[in-house]
Design an enzyme around this catalytic site. Structure first.
Site, short mmCIF file in Angstrom:
data_model
loop_
_atom_site.label_atom_id
_atom_site.label_comp_id
_atom_site.label_asym_id
_atom_site.label_seq_id
_atom_site.Cartn_x
_atom_site.Cartn_y
_atom_site.Cartn_z
N GLY A 156 -11.48 -5.79 1.71
CA GLY A 156 -12.07 -5.84 3.13
C GLY A 156 -12.33 -7.50 3.40
O GLY A 156 -13.42 -7.52 3.74
N SER A 176 0.82 -1.11 -0.11
CA SER A 176 -0.08 0.08 0.02
C SER A 176 0.88 1.30 0.07
O SER A 176 2.20 1.03 0.17
CB SER A 176 -0.88 -0.12 1.09
OG SER A 176 -0.02 0.37 2.41
N ASP A 193 -1.41 -1.66 -3.69
CA ASP A 193 -2.91 -1.67 -3.22
C ASP A 193 -3.36 -0.01 -3.04
O ASP A 193 -2.59 0.59 -2.46
CB ASP A 193 -2.72 -2.43 -2.07
CG ASP A 193 -3.93 -2.44 -1.18
OD1 ASP A 193 -5.12 -2.70 -2.22
OD2 ASP A 193 -4.20 -2.60 -0.10
P1 13P Z 1 -9.15 -5.96 5.32
O1 13P Z 1 -9.11 -4.71 6.24
O2 13P Z 1 -10.46 -6.68 5.58
O3 13P Z 1 -8.09 -6.74 5.72
O4 13P Z 1 -9.01 -5.51 3.85
C1 13P Z 1 -7.88 -5.48 3.29
C2 13P Z 1 -7.88 -4.64 1.97
O5 13P Z 1 -9.05 -4.52 0.96
C3 13P Z 1 -6.69 -4.24 1.49
O6 13P Z 1 -6.77 -3.51 -0.04
O1 G3H Z 2 -7.24 -1.40 2.26
C1 G3H Z 2 -6.17 -0.95 2.95
C2 G3H Z 2 -5.07 -1.90 3.45
O2 G3H Z 2 -5.50 -2.66 4.60
C3 G3H Z 2 -3.55 -1.02 3.62
O3 G3H Z 2 -3.75 -0.67 4.75
O4 G3H Z 2 -2.97 1.68 3.95
O5 G3H Z 2 -2.83 1.02 6.34
O6 G3H Z 2 -1.36 0.42 4.62
P1 G3H Z 2 -2.74 0.91 5.01
ZN ZN Z 3 -8.76 -2.28 0.12
#
Ligand code: 13P
Ligand code: G3H
Ligand code: ZN
Length: 317
Positions: A211, A48, A81
Site C-alpha cells: 500500500g 496478482s 502478489d
Molecule cells: P497501492 O494500492 O498503494 O499501490 O499498494 C499496492 C500493493 O500493496 C500491492 O501488493
Molecule cells: O494489493 C493489491 C494490488 O494492488 C493488486 O491489485 O488484485 O486488483 O490486481 P489487483
Molecule cells: Zn498489497
C-alpha cells in the site's frame, strides 16, 4: 536478468528498498523495464491473482520474458502478489517465479502460521522464497475489505513468533499504509516507531511495505480535469519517507495504484483532447515513457537508483 528475490534482499537490506510494481499488460511492462534501466535500479515485477485472471499467466510470462530480452541490462525478480495457497503452488510449480506471497493474514495467527508453513515447505524445496503477511492493512485486499478503523498494526512480538514458526523469508507488516487510492484521512501516516520495534525483534529480516502508492494530488487533479471523478481528498504515502523506512528494515515497497493513476491520466487526457480518436496505440505510446519517468522518480525515493552496477557485482560474487 531474472534473479532470486532472496539475493536482491541480501544486497538491499538497510541500503535501499526494492520497488515492487504490479503489471497487467505489455505497456506497463515496457514502461517498468525502461524506467528501471534508465534509473539503474533493480526491481521486482509483481503479478496478482487479478492480473493472472485478466491477462492469463502464460501471457504475462511471455511479456516478461520478452521484456527481459529487450532490456538485457535489467536485473529483476518475479513475484506473486497476494496469493492464496493454491495460486502459490501453481506459481511455485510453474518454475517462473522467484518468490510468492501467501496472504493468509485474514486468518487467526495459528492458521496463518500453518498455511504459510505449508507454502514455505513447497517453495523452499524449489529454491523459491516466501513473503507472508501479519496484521491488517486498511483498504481493499483482493476481495477482503477492511475498514481503516479496524486495520490492525502488526504486533512486534507476534511478528517475531510468526517468522520463527512459519519459516517465511520476508514479512509484509501493517505499519500505517493501506491499499488503493484512499489511504489517509487527517494526519495518519507511517508508524516509524512500530517499524523500529519490529526490527528490534527481527534484526536483518526483510520487511515489506504494501500500500505504498503516493496518490499524487496533481495526478488526481489532472484525472478529474479530464472527466474523472476521483475523490480529490485522496492521499497516499509521502514517498520522501521511504528513505526513513529503509534503515528500519523495509526492503520491498509495493506500488500499484500510482501506476494505474498514470495510465488513467494519460488516457483520459488523450481522449479529452482527441474526441475523434479511437486508436488506442496513440495514448499507449504516450503512457510508456510517462510510466518510465514515474519509475525513475520512485527509484530515487527508494534509494535504489544508481545501484545496478553494485548489484551486478554483488550477484557475480
Ligand atoms: P497501492 O494500492 O498503494 O499501490 O499498494 C499496492 C500493493 O500493496 C500491492 O501488493
Ligand atoms: O494489493 C493489491 C494490488 O494492488 C493488486 O491489485 O488484485 O486488483 O490486481 P489487483
Ligand atoms: Zn498489497
Amino acid at each position: 536478468m531474472i534473479v532470486t528475490t532472496a539475493d536482491l534482499f541480501k544486497i538491499a537490506y538497510g541500503n535501499f528498498a526494492i520497488g515492487a510494481y504490479n503489471i497487467n499488460n505489455m505497456e506497463q511492462a515496457l514502461g517498468l523495464f525502461e524506467g528501471n534501466v534508465k534509473a539503474q535500479a533493480p526491481f521486482i515485477v509483481q503479478i496478482s491473482k487479478g492480473a493472472r485472471q485478466y491477462a492469463n499467466p502464460r501471457m504475462l510470462e511471455a511479456i516478461i520474458r520478452a521484456a527481459e530480452e529487450l532490456y538485457p541490462e535489467a536485473i529483476f525478480a518475479v513475484h506473486l502478489d497476494h496469493g492464496d495457497e493454491q495460486t502459490c503452488y501453481d506459481c511455485i510449480d510453474s518454475g517462473f517465479y522467484s518468490s510468492v506471497m501467501i496472504d493468509a493474514s485474514h486468518h487467526p495467527f495459528a492458521e496463518n502460521v500453518a498455511i504459510t508453513r505449508r507454502v514455505v515447505d513447497r517453495a523452499h524445496a524449489k529454491g523459491i522464497s516466501v513473503e507472508s503477511e501479519l496484521g491488517m492493512l486498511g483498504g481493499v485486499e483482493e476481495d477482503i475489505a477492511v475498514d481503516e478503523k479496524n486495520a490492525m498494526l502488526t504486533d512486534p512480538d507476534e511478528a517475531k513468533a510468526f517468522v520463527a514458526q512459519s519459516g517465511c523469508d520476508s514479512l509484509a507488516v501493517a505499519i500505517g499504509t493501506s491499499h488503493g487510492a484512499y489511504k489517509f484521512s487527517g494526519s495518519q501516516g507511517l508508524h516509524f516507531d512500530r517499524m523500529a520495534e519490529i526490527q528490534k525483534r527481527l534484526p536483518g529480516f526483510p520487511l515489506v511495505m504494501h500500500g505504498s502508492s503516493s496518490v499524487p494530488q496533481e495526478e488526481v487533479a489532472r484525472i478529474n480535469a479530464a472527466g474523472g471523478k476521483l475523490n480529490p481528498s485522496a492521499k497516499g504515502v509521502d514517498a520522501n519517507q521511504f528513505a526513513r523506512a529503509v534503515p528500519l528494515g523495509v526492503t520491498k515497497v509495493n506500488i500499484d495504484t500510482d501506476g494505474r493513476l498514470v495510465w488513467t491520466r494519460v488516457h483520459r487526457e488523450y481522449f479529452r483532447d482527441h474526441p475523434e480518436g479511437f486508436d488506442f496505440r496513440k495514448p499507449g505510446t504516450l503512457f510508456v515513457p510517462a510510466y518510465a519517468d514515474f519509475i525513475v522518480d520512485k527509484s530515487h525515493k527508494l534509494l535504489s537508483a544508481g545501484t545496478l552496477p553494485m548489484v551486478r557485482e554483488a550477484l557475480a560474487k
